[in-house]
Write an enzyme that holds these catalytic residues in place. Structure first.
Site, PDB file in Angstrom:
ATOM      1  N   ASN A 246      -5.675   0.117   4.551  1.00  0.00           N
ATOM      2  CA  ASN A 246      -6.734   0.475   3.616  1.00  0.00           C
ATOM      3  C   ASN A 246      -6.332   0.018   2.223  1.00  0.00           C
ATOM      4  O   ASN A 246      -5.143  -0.079   1.907  1.00  0.00           O
ATOM      5  CB  ASN A 246      -6.968   1.986   3.610  1.00  0.00           C
ATOM      6  CG  ASN A 246      -7.592   2.481   4.893  1.00  0.00           C
ATOM      7  OD1 ASN A 246      -8.461   1.822   5.440  1.00  0.00           O
ATOM      8  ND2 ASN A 246      -7.137   3.631   5.375  1.00  0.00           N
ATOM      9  N   ASP A 314      -6.970   3.443   9.909  1.00  0.00           N
ATOM     10  CA  ASP A 314      -7.749   4.038  10.997  1.00  0.00           C
ATOM     11  C   ASP A 314      -7.359   3.499  12.369  1.00  0.00           C
ATOM     12  O   ASP A 314      -7.657   4.128  13.386  1.00  0.00           O
ATOM     13  CB  ASP A 314      -9.241   3.777  10.760  1.00  0.00           C
ATOM     14  CG  ASP A 314      -9.715   4.373   9.440  1.00  0.00           C
ATOM     15  OD1 ASP A 314      -9.807   5.606   9.365  1.00  0.00           O
ATOM     16  OD2 ASP A 314      -9.965   3.603   8.494  1.00  0.00           O
ATOM     17  N   LYS A 324       5.539 -14.059  14.863  1.00  0.00           N
ATOM     18  CA  LYS A 324       4.188 -14.353  14.391  1.00  0.00           C
ATOM     19  C   LYS A 324       3.353 -14.962  15.508  1.00  0.00           C
ATOM     20  O   LYS A 324       3.780 -15.871  16.208  1.00  0.00           O
ATOM     21  CB  LYS A 324       4.243 -15.302  13.198  1.00  0.00           C
ATOM     22  CG  LYS A 324       2.869 -15.653  12.644  1.00  0.00           C
ATOM     23  CD  LYS A 324       2.972 -16.627  11.494  1.00  0.00           C
ATOM     24  CE  LYS A 324       1.589 -17.020  10.988  1.00  0.00           C
ATOM     25  NZ  LYS A 324       1.665 -18.000   9.885  1.00  0.00           N
TER      26      LYS A 324
END
Length: 337
Positions: A246, A314, A324
Protein backbone atom coordinates in the site's frame (compact mmCIF):
# COMPACT_ATOMS: atom_id res chain seq x y z
CA UNK A 1 -7.52 14.46 24.44
CA UNK A 2 -4.09 16.05 24.90
CA UNK A 3 -2.54 13.50 22.56
CA UNK A 4 -5.26 13.91 19.93
CA UNK A 5 -5.10 17.70 20.08
CA UNK A 6 -1.37 17.78 19.42
CA UNK A 7 -1.59 15.23 16.62
CA UNK A 8 -4.09 17.47 14.86
CA UNK A 9 -1.74 20.46 15.02
CA UNK A 10 1.42 18.60 14.15
CA UNK A 11 3.13 19.43 10.83
CA UNK A 12 5.15 16.85 8.99
CA UNK A 13 7.16 17.15 5.76
CA UNK A 14 4.90 16.76 2.76
CA UNK A 15 1.87 18.50 4.27
CA UNK A 16 0.54 21.43 2.27
CA UNK A 17 1.27 24.97 3.42
CA UNK A 18 -2.45 25.53 3.95
CA UNK A 19 -2.28 23.11 6.88
CA UNK A 20 0.44 25.06 8.68
CA UNK A 21 -0.81 27.28 11.45
CA UNK A 22 -0.10 30.96 10.96
CA UNK A 23 2.37 32.53 13.44
CA UNK A 24 0.66 33.82 16.54
CA UNK A 25 1.13 37.55 17.28
CA UNK A 26 2.67 38.61 20.60
CA UNK A 27 0.15 38.22 23.40
CA UNK A 28 0.24 39.45 26.99
CA UNK A 29 1.15 36.58 29.28
CA UNK A 30 -1.23 35.87 32.12
CA UNK A 31 0.40 35.90 35.52
CA UNK A 32 -1.32 32.64 36.45
CA UNK A 33 -0.15 30.83 33.29
CA UNK A 34 1.29 27.47 34.36
CA UNK A 35 2.39 26.38 30.88
CA UNK A 36 5.94 25.01 30.74
CA UNK A 37 8.46 27.68 29.80
CA UNK A 38 11.49 27.28 27.57
CA UNK A 39 14.27 29.80 27.10
CA UNK A 40 15.63 29.26 23.59
CA UNK A 41 19.14 30.53 22.93
CA UNK A 42 20.00 30.77 19.23
CA UNK A 43 23.68 30.94 18.32
CA UNK A 44 25.18 31.88 14.96
CA UNK A 45 25.12 29.37 12.14
CA UNK A 46 23.11 28.44 9.08
CA UNK A 47 21.09 25.97 11.21
CA UNK A 48 19.59 28.97 13.03
CA UNK A 49 16.73 29.04 10.53
CA UNK A 50 15.55 25.66 11.91
CA UNK A 51 15.15 27.24 15.34
CA UNK A 52 12.21 29.25 14.06
CA UNK A 53 10.42 25.98 13.34
CA UNK A 54 11.38 24.75 16.82
CA UNK A 55 9.60 27.78 18.30
CA UNK A 56 6.44 27.06 16.33
CA UNK A 57 6.41 23.36 17.18
CA UNK A 58 6.92 24.03 20.89
CA UNK A 59 4.07 26.53 20.95
CA UNK A 60 1.85 23.95 19.25
CA UNK A 61 2.61 21.73 22.26
CA UNK A 62 1.38 24.40 24.68
CA UNK A 63 4.85 25.60 25.68
CA UNK A 64 5.81 29.24 26.22
CA UNK A 65 9.04 30.21 24.48
CA UNK A 66 11.30 33.20 25.15
CA UNK A 67 14.15 33.72 22.71
CA UNK A 68 17.68 35.06 23.15
CA UNK A 69 19.72 35.67 19.99
CA UNK A 70 23.48 36.10 20.00
CA UNK A 71 25.03 38.77 17.82
CA UNK A 72 26.09 36.12 15.31
CA UNK A 73 22.60 34.57 15.27
CA UNK A 74 21.16 37.88 14.07
CA UNK A 75 23.16 37.48 10.86
CA UNK A 76 20.92 34.50 10.03
CA UNK A 77 17.53 35.20 11.69
CA UNK A 78 16.00 38.41 12.95
CA UNK A 79 14.68 39.26 16.42
CA UNK A 80 11.40 40.24 14.73
CA UNK A 81 10.92 36.72 13.33
CA UNK A 82 11.58 35.17 16.73
CA UNK A 83 9.23 37.64 18.41
CA UNK A 84 6.35 37.00 16.00
CA UNK A 85 6.68 33.22 16.25
CA UNK A 86 7.16 33.07 20.02
CA UNK A 87 4.60 35.69 20.97
CA UNK A 88 7.11 37.25 23.35
CA UNK A 89 9.74 39.84 22.60
CA UNK A 90 13.09 38.34 21.68
CA UNK A 91 16.07 39.77 23.54
CA UNK A 92 19.59 40.32 22.25
CA UNK A 93 21.55 42.78 24.33
CA UNK A 94 23.03 42.26 27.79
CA UNK A 95 23.39 46.01 28.28
CA UNK A 96 19.95 47.10 27.11
CA UNK A 97 18.44 49.38 29.80
CA UNK A 98 14.93 48.49 28.56
CA UNK A 99 15.45 44.72 28.72
CA UNK A 100 17.21 44.83 32.06
CA UNK A 101 14.47 47.03 33.51
CA UNK A 102 11.66 44.73 32.29
CA UNK A 103 13.36 41.36 32.87
CA UNK A 104 16.99 41.11 33.86
CA UNK A 105 19.27 38.36 32.61
CA UNK A 106 19.10 36.60 35.98
CA UNK A 107 15.31 36.48 35.94
CA UNK A 108 15.34 35.54 32.25
CA UNK A 109 17.12 32.27 32.97
CA UNK A 110 15.44 31.48 36.28
CA UNK A 111 11.87 31.85 35.06
CA UNK A 112 12.44 29.07 32.50
CA UNK A 113 11.75 25.40 33.17
CA UNK A 114 14.33 24.44 30.53
CA UNK A 115 17.03 26.24 28.56
CA UNK A 116 17.43 25.03 24.99
CA UNK A 117 20.49 26.06 22.99
CA UNK A 118 19.76 25.43 19.31
CA UNK A 119 21.87 25.71 17.34
CA UNK A 120 24.86 25.62 19.65
CA UNK A 121 28.01 26.69 17.84
CA UNK A 122 31.50 25.47 18.74
CA UNK A 123 32.22 28.95 20.10
CA UNK A 124 29.19 29.00 22.41
CA UNK A 125 29.87 25.45 23.61
CA UNK A 126 33.46 26.45 24.46
CA UNK A 127 32.23 29.46 26.42
CA UNK A 128 29.71 27.33 28.31
CA UNK A 129 32.38 24.77 29.21
CA UNK A 130 34.75 27.42 30.55
CA UNK A 131 32.16 29.53 32.36
CA UNK A 132 32.53 32.65 30.23
CA UNK A 133 29.79 35.27 30.37
CA UNK A 134 30.46 38.03 27.85
CA UNK A 135 27.00 38.44 26.33
CA UNK A 136 23.35 37.90 27.21
CA UNK A 137 23.27 34.23 26.13
CA UNK A 138 26.34 33.11 28.09
CA UNK A 139 25.39 35.22 31.11
CA UNK A 140 21.95 33.62 31.25
CA UNK A 141 23.51 30.16 30.96
CA UNK A 142 25.97 30.84 33.76
CA UNK A 143 23.32 32.35 36.05
CA UNK A 144 20.95 29.38 36.04
CA UNK A 145 20.41 26.07 37.77
CA UNK A 146 17.71 25.19 35.22
CA UNK A 147 18.20 22.03 33.11
CA UNK A 148 20.01 22.77 29.85
CA UNK A 149 19.57 20.94 26.52
CA UNK A 150 22.08 21.62 23.75
CA UNK A 151 21.71 20.95 20.01
CA UNK A 152 25.19 21.35 18.48
CA UNK A 153 25.65 22.46 14.87
CA UNK A 154 29.04 22.95 13.24
CA UNK A 155 31.45 21.75 10.58
CA UNK A 156 32.44 18.10 10.93
CA UNK A 157 36.11 18.97 11.57
CA UNK A 158 35.13 21.44 14.26
CA UNK A 159 32.90 18.82 15.88
CA UNK A 160 35.63 16.18 15.82
CA UNK A 161 38.36 18.54 17.10
CA UNK A 162 39.85 17.46 20.40
CA UNK A 163 39.06 20.83 22.02
CA UNK A 164 35.38 20.56 21.13
CA UNK A 165 35.18 17.00 22.42
CA UNK A 166 36.80 18.08 25.71
CA UNK A 167 34.24 20.84 26.03
CA UNK A 168 31.40 18.42 25.34
CA UNK A 169 32.72 16.01 27.97
CA UNK A 170 32.96 18.86 30.50
CA UNK A 171 29.38 19.95 29.89
CA UNK A 172 28.06 16.39 30.09
CA UNK A 173 29.86 15.95 33.40
CA UNK A 174 28.11 19.14 34.56
CA UNK A 175 24.73 17.59 33.73
CA UNK A 176 24.07 19.31 30.40
CA UNK A 177 22.03 17.15 28.01
CA UNK A 178 22.63 16.90 24.26
CA UNK A 179 20.49 16.12 21.24
CA UNK A 180 22.52 15.40 18.11
CA UNK A 181 24.44 16.27 16.12
CA UNK A 182 23.71 13.88 13.26
CA UNK A 183 25.51 12.84 10.12
CA UNK A 184 24.52 14.63 6.93
CA UNK A 185 25.35 17.08 4.18
CA UNK A 186 26.40 20.52 5.37
CA UNK A 187 26.13 23.99 3.91
CA UNK A 188 29.92 24.06 3.52
CA UNK A 189 29.72 21.11 1.12
CA UNK A 190 31.18 18.52 3.49
CA UNK A 191 29.43 15.46 4.89
CA UNK A 192 29.64 13.99 8.37
CA UNK A 193 28.75 14.52 12.02
CA UNK A 194 27.96 18.09 13.02
CA UNK A 195 24.59 18.70 11.40
CA UNK A 196 21.98 19.91 13.90
CA UNK A 197 19.41 17.32 14.94
CA UNK A 198 16.08 17.41 13.15
CA UNK A 199 13.41 19.70 14.57
CA UNK A 200 11.17 16.76 15.51
CA UNK A 201 13.95 15.19 17.58
CA UNK A 202 14.77 18.46 19.34
CA UNK A 203 11.13 19.14 20.22
CA UNK A 204 10.70 15.54 21.32
CA UNK A 205 13.67 15.80 23.71
CA UNK A 206 12.44 19.14 25.05
CA UNK A 207 9.01 17.71 25.84
CA UNK A 208 10.59 14.63 27.43
CA UNK A 209 12.73 16.86 29.66
CA UNK A 210 9.72 18.93 30.66
CA UNK A 211 7.80 15.75 31.30
CA UNK A 212 10.27 14.87 34.04
CA UNK A 213 9.30 18.02 35.93
CA UNK A 214 6.20 18.63 38.04
CA UNK A 215 3.49 21.25 37.80
CA UNK A 216 2.85 21.34 34.06
CA UNK A 217 -0.62 19.93 33.75
CA UNK A 218 -0.94 17.42 30.92
CA UNK A 219 2.65 17.33 29.69
CA UNK A 220 3.10 13.94 31.37
CA UNK A 221 -0.38 12.57 30.68
CA UNK A 222 1.03 9.17 29.64
CA UNK A 223 3.79 8.90 32.24
CA UNK A 224 4.33 5.29 33.28
CA UNK A 225 2.32 3.90 30.37
CA UNK A 226 3.56 1.52 27.67
CA UNK A 227 2.34 2.41 24.20
CA UNK A 228 2.65 0.22 21.10
CA UNK A 229 2.31 1.88 17.69
CA UNK A 230 2.45 0.31 14.24
CA UNK A 231 3.20 2.43 11.19
CA UNK A 232 4.02 2.34 7.51
CA UNK A 233 3.25 -0.25 4.81
CA UNK A 234 4.12 -3.90 4.54
CA UNK A 235 5.87 -5.31 1.47
CA UNK A 236 4.70 -8.75 0.36
CA UNK A 237 7.28 -10.18 -2.06
CA UNK A 238 6.30 -11.50 -5.46
CA UNK A 239 9.97 -12.31 -5.99
CA UNK A 240 13.20 -10.73 -4.64
CA UNK A 241 12.58 -7.63 -6.83
CA UNK A 242 8.80 -7.10 -6.97
CA UNK A 243 6.33 -6.79 -4.13
CA UNK A 244 2.73 -5.92 -3.25
CA UNK A 245 2.23 -2.91 -0.97
CA UNK A 246 0.00 0.00 0.00
CA UNK A 247 1.16 3.58 -0.59
CA UNK A 248 1.71 4.48 3.05
CA UNK A 249 4.31 7.04 4.14
CA UNK A 250 4.14 6.08 7.82
CA UNK A 251 3.95 9.75 8.84
CA UNK A 252 0.79 9.37 10.89
CA UNK A 253 2.10 6.46 12.95
CA UNK A 254 5.44 8.18 13.52
CA UNK A 255 3.69 11.39 14.65
CA UNK A 256 1.60 9.37 17.10
CA UNK A 257 4.73 7.67 18.48
CA UNK A 258 6.55 11.01 18.92
CA UNK A 259 3.56 12.62 20.65
CA UNK A 260 3.09 9.64 22.96
CA UNK A 261 6.76 9.72 23.92
CA UNK A 262 6.56 13.46 24.57
CA UNK A 263 3.58 12.76 26.86
CA UNK A 264 5.81 10.52 28.97
CA UNK A 265 5.00 7.08 27.57
CA UNK A 266 7.44 4.23 27.00
CA UNK A 267 6.86 3.80 23.26
CA UNK A 268 7.57 0.88 20.94
CA UNK A 269 7.12 1.69 17.25
CA UNK A 270 6.84 -1.27 14.88
CA UNK A 271 7.49 0.14 11.43
CA UNK A 272 7.26 -1.13 7.89
CA UNK A 273 9.64 0.22 5.21
CA UNK A 274 9.49 4.04 5.33
CA UNK A 275 11.74 7.00 4.51
CA UNK A 276 11.51 8.60 7.96
CA UNK A 277 14.33 8.86 10.48
CA UNK A 278 13.71 6.86 13.69
CA UNK A 279 12.40 9.18 16.44
CA UNK A 280 14.79 9.69 19.34
CA UNK A 281 13.69 8.08 22.58
CA UNK A 282 11.37 5.62 20.82
CA UNK A 283 12.13 1.90 20.52
CA UNK A 284 11.79 1.19 16.79
CA UNK A 285 11.33 -2.35 15.47
CA UNK A 286 11.74 -2.61 11.68
CA UNK A 287 9.65 -5.15 9.79
CA UNK A 288 8.85 -5.76 6.12
CA UNK A 289 6.01 -8.23 5.69
CA UNK A 290 2.62 -8.67 7.37
CA UNK A 291 3.82 -11.89 9.00
CA UNK A 292 6.85 -10.08 10.45
CA UNK A 293 4.55 -7.31 11.71
CA UNK A 294 2.26 -9.83 13.40
CA UNK A 295 5.23 -11.59 14.96
CA UNK A 296 6.68 -8.30 16.27
CA UNK A 297 3.35 -7.29 17.82
CA UNK A 298 2.97 -10.71 19.40
CA UNK A 299 6.48 -10.56 20.87
CA UNK A 300 6.19 -6.96 22.09
CA UNK A 301 6.26 -6.37 25.85
CA UNK A 302 2.89 -6.03 27.51
CA UNK A 303 1.45 -2.60 26.72
CA UNK A 304 -1.32 -0.35 28.06
CA UNK A 305 -2.26 1.30 24.75
CA UNK A 306 -2.10 -0.10 21.23
CA UNK A 307 -2.43 2.21 18.22
CA UNK A 308 -2.35 0.25 14.95
CA UNK A 309 -1.72 2.72 12.13
CA UNK A 310 0.19 0.41 9.77
CA UNK A 311 -1.18 -0.05 6.25
CA UNK A 312 -0.95 -3.82 5.95
CA UNK A 313 -1.01 -5.17 2.40
CA UNK A 314 -4.28 -6.90 1.50
CA UNK A 315 -2.69 -9.76 -0.40
CA UNK A 316 0.42 -11.90 -0.56
CA UNK A 317 1.52 -14.40 -3.15
CA UNK A 318 1.04 -18.05 -2.35
CA UNK A 319 4.68 -18.68 -3.21
CA UNK A 320 7.60 -16.29 -3.66
CA UNK A 321 10.52 -17.69 -5.70
CA UNK A 322 14.07 -17.22 -4.47
CA UNK A 323 15.19 -15.59 -7.74
CA UNK A 324 13.71 -12.93 -10.01
CA UNK A 325 10.94 -14.23 -12.23
CA UNK A 326 11.60 -13.77 -15.93
CA UNK A 327 8.74 -12.21 -17.82
CA UNK A 328 9.10 -14.76 -20.59
CA UNK A 329 8.81 -17.60 -18.10
CA UNK A 330 5.67 -16.29 -16.38
CA UNK A 331 2.52 -18.29 -16.86
CA UNK A 332 -0.18 -15.79 -15.96
CA UNK A 333 -0.37 -13.64 -12.83
CA UNK A 334 1.02 -14.87 -9.51
CA UNK A 335 -1.48 -16.72 -7.31
CA UNK A 336 -2.57 -14.54 -4.39
CA UNK A 337 -3.67 -15.63 -0.95
Amino acid sequence: MWLARHLRTRHLPGMSSSNIQKPLPPQPVATNDVSPRVLLIIAGGIAAYKSLDVIRRLRERGTRVRVVLTKAAQEFVTPLSATVLSGEEAVTNLFSPKDEAEIGHIQLSREADLILVAPASADLIAKMAHGLADDLATTALLATDTPVLVAPAMNVRMWEHAATQRNIATLKADGVQFVGPVDGAMACGEFGAGRMAEVDDIVNDVMSALNAQDGHGLVGALSGKRVLVTAGPTHEPIDPVRYIANRSSGKQGYAIAVAAHAAGADVTLISGPVAIAPPQGVNVVAVETARELLDAVTRAPRFDVGIFAAAVADWRTREAPASKMKKTAMEGAPTLS
